[in-house]
Design an enzyme around this catalytic site. Sequence first.
Site, mmCIF file in Angstrom:
data_model
loop_
_atom_site.group_PDB
_atom_site.id
_atom_site.type_symbol
_atom_site.label_atom_id
_atom_site.label_comp_id
_atom_site.label_asym_id
_atom_site.label_seq_id
_atom_site.Cartn_x
_atom_site.Cartn_y
_atom_site.Cartn_z
ATOM 1 N N GLN A 16 0.944 -1.232 -0.109
ATOM 2 C CA GLN A 16 -0.061 0.033 -0.005
ATOM 3 C C GLN A 16 0.867 1.277 0.033
ATOM 4 O OE1 GLN A 16 -3.543 -0.658 2.961
ATOM 5 N NE2 GLN A 16 -1.693 -2.037 3.558
ATOM 6 N N CYS B 225 -0.082 20.055 -21.642
ATOM 7 C CA CYS B 225 -1.373 20.280 -22.196
ATOM 8 C C CYS B 225 -2.277 21.518 -21.324
ATOM 9 C CB CYS B 225 -2.485 18.704 -22.163
ATOM 10 S SG CYS B 225 -3.086 18.577 -20.469
ATOM 11 N N ALA C 67 8.478 -5.081 12.162
ATOM 12 C CA ALA C 67 8.721 -5.974 11.161
ATOM 13 C C ALA C 67 10.203 -6.173 10.714
ATOM 14 C CB ALA C 67 8.363 -4.895 9.929
ATOM 15 N N HIS D 112 -1.286 1.623 -4.175
ATOM 16 C CA HIS D 112 -1.765 3.145 -4.029
ATOM 17 C C HIS D 112 -0.817 4.009 -4.834
ATOM 18 C CE1 HIS D 112 -3.833 1.953 -0.092
ATOM 19 N NE2 HIS D 112 -4.747 1.597 -1.321
#
Length: 252
Positions: free
Chosen positions: A101, A150, A231, A119
């Site tokens: 994510q 543009c 982690a 994401h």
Amino acid sequence: MIEFSDNLKRLLPEARKVAVLTGAGISAESGLATFRGADGIWKKFRPEELASFEAFQRNPQLVWDWYQHRRQILKQARPNPGHFALAALERFYPEFTLITQNVDGLHHRAGSRNVLELHGNIRYNKCIVCGRRTDREEFNSNAVTPACDCGGKLRPDVVWFGEFLPEKVLNAAYLAAQTCQLFFAIGTSAIVQPAASLPLVARQCGAYLVEINLEGTEISGMVDETLTGSAGTILLGLVEYLGLTVESVESK
Ligand code: BJW
């Protein structure tokens, strides 16, 4: 010393198809703020003020400045042991899908290759009119949302609330979740949909679901195994158990 269950000890070397979902927690050890923790970004800003197209239309300078600020922080950040350990797992397993994510690109920089960015990626901008994607440095300036060729305004190429996730990427993520034997949900509060559904889809389809987090989350009551801690530490424990070498060299 991290304790793994007998189930996980058996599955770790045996599994052939492994999928992982990462969230902001994996990058916390690289010094990047999470969204919802004690020091989370949403403690200082309201999501709807910054991470929605309506917010961008209302105040493009505010939203632009926030992303430029995060890009500056990211320039100083480096992948941490958790990112490098996941790259080592990808080299080990015949089929390994890393679904993230996060928009910080740190998994790529740690050497992971099969990465599904649900994401988007903060490095890129896209035009709100023609949709052209660019990462030209001159657009990463502090001028208010520089214009595309543009004439349209540029915005970060990330997925805001109320926007659809990139279809091919999301489909690939569901396929990985549906077909893997082992699924890890790492450092995510599992609040934001549809990403948060992936671990549960994996489990419904027969995968062994392991959560790695500092604390309990929305899905903690529905997982097969919880590994509580940072982690980086836990992932290093997993690669050590498998006897793998972690290469901590950043790739470009
Ligand atoms: C550690 C650690 C350490 C810390 N070690 N762990 C169904 C039901 C209800 C609502 C919805 C629904 N479907 C869709 C919605 C609406 C919405 C949504 O989910 N809202 C929820 C808030 C309820 N979803 C959407 O709008 C999505 N679009 C969509 O569904 O389109 C279809 C649609 C369109 C129109 C109408 C309806 C449907 C898009 C979601 C986009 C999310 N975007 C953001 C910003 C990205 C750009 C940017 O970075 O600026 O993505 S929001 C933010 O949250 C970011 C993150 O990727 C995402 C998830 O956060 P994450 O990673 O989980 O971080 P945290 O901070 O929440 O958790 C960190 C965890 O780490 C904690 O648990 C810590 O404990 C842990 N931790 N240190 C291990 N060292």
